[in-house]
Each structure stands twice: as C-alpha cells, then as structure tokens.
Motif scaffolding. Structure first.
Motif, PDB file in Angstrom:
ATOM      1  N   UNK A 203       3.033  -1.232 -15.445  1.00 32.01           N
ATOM      2  CA  UNK A 203       3.459   0.111 -15.045  1.00 32.01           C
ATOM      3  C   UNK A 203       4.440   0.628 -16.085  1.00 32.01           C
ATOM      4  N   UNK A 204       4.113   1.761 -16.713  1.00 36.78           N
ATOM      5  CA  UNK A 204       5.022   2.323 -17.714  1.00 36.78           C
ATOM      6  C   UNK A 204       6.274   2.865 -17.039  1.00 36.78           C
ATOM      7  N   UNK A 205       7.340   3.025 -17.820  1.00 39.23           N
ATOM      8  CA  UNK A 205       8.618   3.503 -17.286  1.00 39.23           C
ATOM      9  C   UNK A 205       8.478   4.912 -16.718  1.00 39.23           C
ATOM     10  N   UNK A 206       7.736   5.795 -17.429  1.00 36.80           N
ATOM     11  CA  UNK A 206       7.556   7.164 -16.941  1.00 36.80           C
ATOM     12  C   UNK A 206       6.807   7.185 -15.621  1.00 36.80           C
ATOM     13  N   UNK A 207       5.780   6.375 -15.517  1.00 36.33           N
ATOM     14  CA  UNK A 207       5.003   6.322 -14.286  1.00 36.33           C
ATOM     15  C   UNK A 207       5.846   5.758 -13.146  1.00 36.33           C
ATOM     16  N   UNK A 208       6.655   4.765 -13.450  1.00 34.68           N
ATOM     17  CA  UNK A 208       7.523   4.183 -12.420  1.00 34.68           C
ATOM     18  C   UNK A 208       8.519   5.215 -11.905  1.00 34.68           C
ATOM     19  N   UNK A 209       9.110   5.983 -12.812  1.00 31.71           N
ATOM     20  CA  UNK A 209      10.063   7.016 -12.404  1.00 31.71           C
ATOM     21  C   UNK A 209       9.387   8.099 -11.571  1.00 31.71           C
ATOM     22  N   UNK A 210       8.146   8.431 -11.914  1.00 30.85           N
ATOM     23  CA  UNK A 210       7.412   9.427 -11.121  1.00 30.85           C
ATOM     24  C   UNK A 210       7.147   8.900  -9.712  1.00 30.85           C
ATOM     25  N   UNK A 211       6.820   7.621  -9.605  1.00 26.11           N
ATOM     26  CA  UNK A 211       6.615   7.034  -8.285  1.00 26.11           C
ATOM     27  C   UNK A 211       7.889   7.111  -7.445  1.00 26.11           C
ATOM     28  N   UNK A 212       9.021   6.884  -8.067  1.00 29.73           N
ATOM     29  CA  UNK A 212      10.285   6.956  -7.335  1.00 29.73           C
ATOM     30  C   UNK A 212      10.534   8.379  -6.836  1.00 29.73           C
ATOM     31  N   UNK A 213      10.178   9.368  -7.661  1.00 30.39           N
ATOM     32  CA  UNK A 213      10.416  10.759  -7.266  1.00 30.39           C
ATOM     33  C   UNK A 213       9.538  11.169  -6.084  1.00 30.39           C
ATOM     34  N   UNK A 214       8.261  10.822  -6.162  1.00 24.47           N
ATOM     35  CA  UNK A 214       7.358  11.284  -5.108  1.00 24.47           C
ATOM     36  C   UNK A 214       7.486  10.450  -3.844  1.00 24.47           C
ATOM     37  N   UNK A 215       8.116   9.275  -3.946  1.00 29.12           N
ATOM     38  CA  UNK A 215       8.253   8.423  -2.761  1.00 29.12           C
ATOM     39  C   UNK A 215       9.275   8.988  -1.789  1.00 29.12           C
ATOM     40  N   UNK A 216      10.351   9.583  -2.306  1.00 29.70           N
ATOM     41  CA  UNK A 216      11.367  10.144  -1.424  1.00 29.70           C
ATOM     42  C   UNK A 216      11.987   9.115  -0.501  1.00 29.70           C
ATOM     43  N   UNK A 217      12.165   7.876  -0.993  1.00 28.74           N
ATOM     44  CA  UNK A 217      12.772   6.833  -0.171  1.00 28.74           C
ATOM     45  C   UNK A 217      11.811   6.165   0.787  1.00 28.74           C
ATOM     46  N   UNK A 218      10.523   6.471   0.682  1.00 28.38           N
ATOM     47  CA  UNK A 218       9.500   5.947   1.585  1.00 28.38           C
ATOM     48  C   UNK A 218       8.726   4.847   0.856  1.00 28.38           C
ATOM     49  N   UNK A 219       8.897   3.599   1.310  1.00 33.52           N
ATOM     50  CA  UNK A 219       8.245   2.468   0.652  1.00 33.52           C
ATOM     51  C   UNK A 219       6.731   2.548   0.779  1.00 33.52           C
ATOM     52  N   UNK A 220       6.242   2.953   1.941  1.00 36.92           N
ATOM     53  CA  UNK A 220       4.799   3.038   2.157  1.00 36.92           C
ATOM     54  C   UNK A 220       4.169   4.052   1.216  1.00 36.92           C
ATOM     55  N   UNK A 221       4.834   5.194   1.047  1.00 31.59           N
ATOM     56  CA  UNK A 221       4.316   6.222   0.146  1.00 31.59           C
ATOM     57  C   UNK A 221       4.302   5.722  -1.293  1.00 31.59           C
ATOM     58  N   UNK A 222       5.347   4.999  -1.690  1.00 26.63           N
ATOM     59  CA  UNK A 222       5.420   4.483  -3.057  1.00 26.63           C
ATOM     60  C   UNK A 222       4.300   3.492  -3.331  1.00 26.63           C
ATOM     61  N   UNK A 223       4.051   2.584  -2.398  1.00 22.45           N
ATOM     62  CA  UNK A 223       3.012   1.575  -2.596  1.00 22.45           C
ATOM     63  C   UNK A 223       1.617   2.189  -2.553  1.00 22.45           C
ATOM     64  N   UNK A 224       1.421   3.170  -1.711  1.00 24.79           N
ATOM     65  CA  UNK A 224       0.124   3.840  -1.638  1.00 24.79           C
ATOM     66  C   UNK A 224      -0.189   4.553  -2.951  1.00 24.79           C
ATOM     67  N   UNK A 225       0.816   5.245  -3.502  1.00 25.71           N
ATOM     68  CA  UNK A 225       0.613   5.925  -4.778  1.00 25.71           C
ATOM     69  C   UNK A 225       0.395   4.927  -5.905  1.00 25.71           C
ATOM     70  N   UNK A 226       1.137   3.806  -5.865  1.00 27.41           N
ATOM     71  CA  UNK A 226       0.943   2.766  -6.884  1.00 27.41           C
ATOM     72  C   UNK A 226      -0.477   2.220  -6.831  1.00 27.41           C
ATOM     73  N   UNK A 227      -0.975   1.993  -5.632  1.00 24.40           N
ATOM     74  CA  UNK A 227      -2.328   1.463  -5.485  1.00 24.40           C
ATOM     75  C   UNK A 227      -3.358   2.444  -6.033  1.00 24.40           C
ATOM     76  N   UNK A 228      -3.142   3.722  -5.776  1.00 21.80           N
ATOM     77  CA  UNK A 228      -4.073   4.730  -6.299  1.00 21.80           C
ATOM     78  C   UNK A 228      -4.050   4.749  -7.820  1.00 21.80           C
ATOM     79  N   UNK A 229      -2.859   4.685  -8.394  1.00 19.99           N
ATOM     80  CA  UNK A 229      -2.754   4.671  -9.853  1.00 19.99           C
ATOM     81  C   UNK A 229      -3.369   3.432 -10.462  1.00 19.99           C
ATOM     82  N   UNK A 230      -3.193   2.277  -9.811  1.00 18.08           N
ATOM     83  CA  UNK A 230      -3.777   1.034 -10.317  1.00 18.08           C
ATOM     84  C   UNK A 230      -5.296   1.088 -10.268  1.00 18.08           C
ATOM     85  N   UNK A 231      -5.836   1.611  -9.164  1.00 23.37           N
ATOM     86  CA  UNK A 231      -7.292   1.716  -9.049  1.00 23.37           C
ATOM     87  C   UNK A 231      -7.883   2.595 -10.127  1.00 23.37           C
ATOM     88  N   UNK A 232      -7.172   3.707 -10.441  1.00 24.99           N
ATOM     89  CA  UNK A 232      -7.655   4.611 -11.481  1.00 24.99           C
ATOM     90  C   UNK A 232      -7.620   3.939 -12.848  1.00 24.99           C
TER      91      UNK A 232
END
Length: 483
Positions: A203-232
């Motif tokens: 996971x690149x640093x920019x992508x990691x920071x974007x995940x933190x922004x869109x998660x809004x403190x929600x672990x489930x949202x962060x992991x779901x977005x990470x999974x989508x990015x990994x699949x792509x």
C-alpha cells in the motif's frame, strides 16, 4: 448439547474458503489485546477486562453492557471477543429485524442452555435504540436474573433512546472514533496478516492517507475500501495499491486536505470568510470539502459558533442559537447525518445580516482593562450583604432600578476611569438596528438627560361651531371634492 447457531455458522464459514469472507470479518480481533483503539476501556482492571474474567478475584463483571459509539468503532467486535474469551454462547439480534418474539426465544434458549448444559449466553443486540419501550421491557427479566449477558449497541445517545430501567441496570461504555494512528496500524496489519491480504500487495503512502481520510474513524469502512483497492490492483497484475487505483476502486477522489497542515487552516479560513461575506454557495463548498476530507465535525461546529458571535452578533442573535444547536446535533447523531445540521447552520449564518459590533465591543473593553483602566467600583454598587458594610458606605445610595419609572435609574455604573466610554457601537443592520435605538435611549436615561419630547401632532379639526364661515363657493367646492 443444544446447537449454537452463531458458532455453527462461523465454523461452517471457516471450514470453507476463509478468503471468501469480507476482509473486515477476517480481520476481526480474537482477543481484547488485538482490539485497535478504545484504550480507555481496555486498560487493566477496566470493565471489559473484568467481563472476560481477567483480573484478580471478584465477579466477572456486569451482566449488562451498553456500548455507545459511532459506526465502525468495534461494538460488534467487542461483543464477539467477550463471547470467545469466556467460552459463552454468542447470539446476535438486530433491533431492525427482531421483535419481542425473537427476544423471548433467545432468552428461553439461554435458560435451557444454562440449566441443561451449564453454558452461559452472550446476547448481542445491535441498534437497541430502534426497539420500542415494550420491546426493551422484554429484556429486563433476563438482565435482572442474569439469564444472559446482554451487550447492547447503539449509535444514538442512550439517555434519550434506552428506557431508564434498562439503563440503570447496565454499564454504559462510550466508544470513540478510531484515531488515524489506530486505523493506520489496522490497515498495515490487514495488508501483512495471513488472515488479511497476506502481503499479496503493498500500500503506497498516498493511498494509505486517502484510506484514512475516507474512513472517518470507521474501521469497517477502511477495511472495505482497502479490500476494494486490493482487488483492483491484483486483477490488473499490480503489486501495490496506488492512490489512482484506490480512487478508481472506491469511486471517490482524494481531497487535497491535510487535517494537521496548511489545507486544514486554509479551508477552515475560507469557510468562515465565505460566511462573513454572505456567499452561501462558497461556504457550502468549503463545508463539503471539510466533510469529505474527514474533518472532525466538532471542529467545524466550534468554528460556526465563533462565527455566529464574531461576524453576526446582535444583527441576528438567533444565529448563535442555531450554531449551538448544530453543535449539539453533531454530538448526538454524528456523521453522516450531522452533515445536514452543519449545512443548515452554514446556510443560516451565511444569509444572516452581519455585525462585528459585539466582537469589537468586548475587545475594546479588554484593551482598556489590560491598559490599567479599571479603577474602584463605585461604593454604592459594592456588596452590602455583610456586617460593617453600612459603616464603609458600601451599597449606600444605590438607586434600585425597579423603583424608578421606566426601570432605568440615572446613576453611574462604570468606574471613574472608564466612565463615559462607549464600547458597544451597534450597526444599523438587521435586528441590531433596534438595539441601536434602545442603547441610545438607555444611555441618555443613565446620564439623566430629560426624556425626548414626543413629536408634535398636527392640530385636530376644530368643532363645527368654531370653524370660520366660508362662502357658498368654498362650501360647494369642498362638498364636490368629497364626492
């Protein structure tokens, strides 16, 4: 032994391909030590530790716990960990779909499991605030008799959404949104852990920071977005998740906004200045940027409360009430619904008449005090509620305003050093125009000026017998004009 549907379903999933489960499920903590965040609830001797039997001696902990916090903070996870750590049956109900019938069935099953098999039950009830009073009442016997260990979760203030008898029998634990540090640890663990992505991609640093922004403190949202990015990334033969790939996978552009850097202050400043300039559309744009970037809604609400007093003030005194109400709404409901209250407040403040007279007034008064212009309080204004005050002349000669016609006594209130100073200079905008007139009349009365003479009226028409005689032509002309 009576079958445990939750355990059976979990074992069935595990017996198949574990990778088929969502990443958020696979990364669910198995022990309290794996839980990310909520350290105030996980310290040694804390209620959750006692609930799983940790600690020396004493009871295992409360029989009913209410977990209050925003989505994705680990409410379901904590309930599952408790059941696993204590080897208890775990039964999960959602107040969205379950009713009294389902609650009673779970309670009956818990009593049979306890009496026949010696197996205690953890009942996790999600969204308890959606239960009616009667539905919540049905839980009381099970809680009072410890037939189940109830762990209820809610995203709404339980003091408003949970009945008092149940609340008084429960331990209320407040969960906080996960910090960026906690989410970062969770994401990196998910990338490397065999239960997660197993190092298949980085996971690149920019992508990691974007995940933190869109998660809004929600672990489930962060992991779901990470999974989508990994699949792509994996589908395209890539070995790392880049910012561009992540944006495409979650269909959400990265907002240039650093909550700890210049963008944080620049966008916040632009929001307030747009409100001050009465540009409602620009203000809403900057509000949207802050929300989308994951800005703390409490920070936004605080800025709006300041703006309501600094830039609007007495031109519309209700502006502060609106901003405070928005801040209370943010505290009670959180995102995403809180965006509506913040948007309403921004619109109201941007379109309100503007005045900084209150802001200038207090700052001018503070400047004089800091410059040493204070002076003693006039003796007749001092406290007279103690023995000896009369001998000192304190509170003597004070004119009680309620005893004076009009309720304003002509006496000096300010110390001599600032007597006659005018700190408040009201504008003629909005409601403040009325306060400007009031301030002038009050200041005149305090100075002892005579009240202004009422405006002279035009003399009334004299009675007919006092009117001068007119010629017939004049009378005819008046009569004709009346027609």
């Amino acid at each position: 032994m009576e079958p445990d549907l939750f355990t059976a379903a979990a074992e069935d999933r595990q017996s198949k391909d574990p990778a088929s489960s969502p990443l958020a499920v696979r990364m669910r903590p198995r022990t309290l030590d794996e839980v990310v965040g909520q350290q105030h609830l996980l310290r040694p001797g804390a209620p959750l530790r006692r609930l799983v039997g940790e600690g020396e001696g004493g009871p295992a902990g409360p029989s009913s716990v209410i977990l209050w916090g925003p989505p994705g903070t680990g409410k379901t996870t904590l309930a599952y960990v408790v059941s696993q750590a204590t080897n208890k049956r775990f039964t999960e109900l959602s107040a969205i779909t379950a009713g009294v019938k389902e609650v009673r069935a779970v309670i009956d099953g818990a009593r049979r499991a306890s009496g026949g098999y010696g197996k205690e039950t953890v009942l996790f009830l999600d969204e308890i605030h959606r239960f009616s009073k009667a539905q919540q009442d049905s839980l009381l016997p099970a809680v009072e008799n410890r037939w189940v260990t109830l762990i209820a979760a809610t995203t709404e203030n339980p003091y408003f959404s949970v009945i008092s008898p149940l609340l008084s029998r429960s331990l209320l634990l407040t969960l906080e949104p996960l910090t960026d540090e906690g989410l970062r640890d969770l994401l990196r663990r998910a990338v490397a852990d065999e239960r997660g992505l197993g190092g298949a991609v980085s996971l690149t640093a920019d992508a990691e920071n974007h995940l933190l922004r869109i998660a809004g403190g929600d672990a489930r949202r962060a992991l779901t977005a990470l999974e989508a990015g990994a699949g792509s990334a994996i589908s395209q033969g890539e070995e790392e998740i880049t910012l561009r790939a992540l944006e495409e996978a979650v269909d959400r552009a990265a907002v240039t906004y650093d909550r700890d850097g210049d963008q944080h202050y620049d966008v916040a400043s632009a929001l307030i200045k747009s409100i001050r300039g009465s540009d409602v559309d620009a203000a809403l744009h900057y509000l949207a940027r802050m929300i989308e970037a994951g800005e703390d809604p409490r920070f936004i609400a605080r800025r709006l409360m300041i703006s309501a007093s600094e830039d609007i003030g007495m031109a519309d005194p209700t502006a502060l009430q609106t901003a405070v109400a928005a801040a209370q709404a943010v505290a009670l409901i959180g995102f995403p619904e809180a965006r509506i209250a913040l948007g309403q407040a921004v619109i109201a403040l941007a379109l309100a008449p503007k005045s900084n007279a209150a802001y200038l007034a207090i700052d001018a008064a503070l400047a004089d005090v800091r410059a040493g212009l204070a002076g003693p309080v006039p003796p007749y204004l001092r406290d007279g509620h103690y023995k000896g005050a009369q001998k000192l002349g304190h509170a003597q000669g004070y004119v009680y305003p309620h005893d004076v016609p009009g309720g304003i006594a002509a006496q000096q209130y300010a110390p001599d050093a600032v007597h006659g100073k005018r700190y408040y200079e009201p504008t003629r905008y909005g409601t403040e125009a009325r306060y400007a007139d009031v301030a002038e009349r009050v200041r005149a009365r305090l100075r002892g000026d005579p009240p202004p003479r009422p405006p002279e009226r035009a003399p009334s028409r004299p009675p007919a017998e006092e009117r001068p005689e007119r010629s017939g032509g004049e009378a005819a002309g008046e009569e004709g004009s009346a027609v």
